[in-house]
Design a protein around this motif. Structure first.
Motif, short mmCIF file in Angstrom:
data_model
loop_
_atom_site.label_atom_id
_atom_site.label_comp_id
_atom_site.label_asym_id
_atom_site.label_seq_id
_atom_site.Cartn_x
_atom_site.Cartn_y
_atom_site.Cartn_z
N TRP A 284 0.79 -1.29 0.13
CA TRP A 284 0.01 -0.01 -0.03
C TRP A 284 0.80 1.23 0.06
N GLN A 285 1.70 1.22 0.73
CA GLN A 285 2.79 2.57 0.78
C GLN A 285 3.49 2.57 -0.57
N LEU A 286 4.00 1.49 -1.01
CA LEU A 286 4.50 1.78 -2.29
C LEU A 286 3.68 2.36 -3.42
N ILE A 287 2.37 1.81 -3.37
CA ILE A 287 1.34 2.11 -4.40
C ILE A 287 1.04 3.71 -4.10
N GLU A 288 0.75 4.16 -2.76
CA GLU A 288 0.47 5.46 -2.61
C GLU A 288 1.28 6.34 -2.91
#
Length: 380
Positions: A284-288
């Motif tokens: 999620w952090q990567l995508i965000e």
């Protein structure tokens, strides 16, 4: 339920019988009608739809009002929703659709999330559809025009119906790219044929084994997996690629010479590993933080058909929705798909809205530049 988009250009080919060489151009349709021409596009569309009558309970048709699809579909007993309304004809006149009507209907159908766009017309109609449709969305033309130079049409109206029948009955249907062509009608009327390519669209065709095969008609698994891997690698640019679990995705990673997590999720960028066995919060952090679309490569569980909800819970509903359906790449051999015996791929994310978003038909990469449409459904 199969969501079929339908557009009929009711004046397609209307000028042919009265030597006007088509219907494109201002006032041509009215002139043809005044000369006694009869519109036959709806008759051509009816021939295709009659093939699908035995499956009427499995099909919902989305279309435009009146002669652009509603009348013919309802007359054959299909469930119909109208997404675009034609304006009322002038007193005593005939209701004639325009190119704008076609394009507006295409957009409305895409907004409905249809599985396939079926349209009846000629090369001009194909051009109108092409103006609005991505080259990655499946369409199929019912030939009804004076000139059919484009490769997006079935050979006959009944042939179009047969191809849709394959899709409705969950048989493998290969996707191919086809050119949208048209000629300059003003030159054509002077005896000059000048064709021009206006783009390409994706069309479903009958299943063809274009991969390397053995003598028994079986796929050579290793060669096919190499072709699948080559197709995905060819798409890899700077953006992040999340690689799901499974033996097919593992083969892709082997082709990249990257150590993968067979039962986990890895992340690569520019064909280099940047995260191994990633957790849901890490993903999620990567995508965000990514400033460009993220691609997700997944495969199915052999024999079961699950693509989400079994062995890849790291791919949560919020991650799937953030990535988007259009950025999900499903890879599998045709042998693996056929082993499902026409059962759909299963999504079981734990979120009914996400499952609904994923349901319908999705493209599965089955070789190099070889894809099929396959049904996806949530568990009942």
């Amino acid at each position: 339920m199969f969501k079929l988009g339908l557009i009929i250009n009711p004046i397609a080919g209307i000028g042919g019988s009265v030597a006007l060489k088509g219907s494109d151009g201002e006032g041509l349709a009215e002139q043809a009608l005044s000369l006694g021409a009869k519109a036959k596009a709806n008759e051509r569309a009816q021939l295709a739809l009659e093939i699908l009558k035995p499956y009427a309970a499995q099909i919902h048709i989305y279309t435009a009002s009146g002669p652009m699809g509603e009348d013919t579909a309802k007359s054959l007993g299909f469930n119909v929703s109208v997404v675009h309304h034609l304006g009322m004809p002038e007193s005593g006149g005939k209701q004639i659709s325009s190119a704008k009507d076609t394009e507006n209907t295409v957009q409305a159908l895409l907004d409905e999330g249809i599985d396939l766009l079926l349209f009846a017309g000629g090369d001009g109609t194909a051009r109108n559809v092409c103006n609005k449709v991505s080259d990655q969305f499946p369409v199929l033309g019912i030939p009804a025009g004076c000139k059919i130079h484009s490769g997006v049409y079935a050979v006959t109206p009944k042939a179009a119906g047969r191809v849709v029948e394959l899709m409705v009955t969950n048989q493998l249907v290969t996707l191919t790219d086809a050119d949208v062509m048209d000629i300059d009608e003003s030159l054509f009327r002077d005896g000059i044929v000048k064709a021009k390519r206006y783009g390409e669209m994706q069309v479903p065709s009958e299943l063809r084994y274009v991969q390397a095969v053995k003598s028994g008609g079986k796929e050579s698994d290793e060669l096919v997996l190499q072709d699948i891997a080559a197709d995905v690698i060819n798409q890899m640019e700077e953006q992040l690629f999340i690689i799901g679990s499974g033996s097919t995705t593992a083969f892709l990673m082997e082709e990249l010479a990257i150590n993968n997590t067979l039962l986990g999720v890895d992340v690569i960028q520019e064909q280099q590993l940047i995260m191994n066995d990633a957790t849901e919060p890490q993903l999620w952090q990567l995508i965000e933080s990514s400033n460009q679309p993220v691609k997700l490569v997944i495969t199915l569980i052999g024999g079961q058909g699950h693509i989400f909800g079994r062995g890849n819970q790291q791919l949560s509903p919020r991650i799937i929705n953030k990535i988007g359906k259009d950025n999900i790449i499903i890879i599998a051999t045709k042998t693996k798909l056929m082993a499902l015996n026409a059962r759909p791929l299963i999504v079981d994310t734990g979120d009914s809205e996400t499952d609904k978003m994923l349901s319908g038909f999705m493209t599965v990469t089955t070789g190099y530049n070889d894809q099929v449409l396959y049904p996806v459904a949530s568990p009942q």
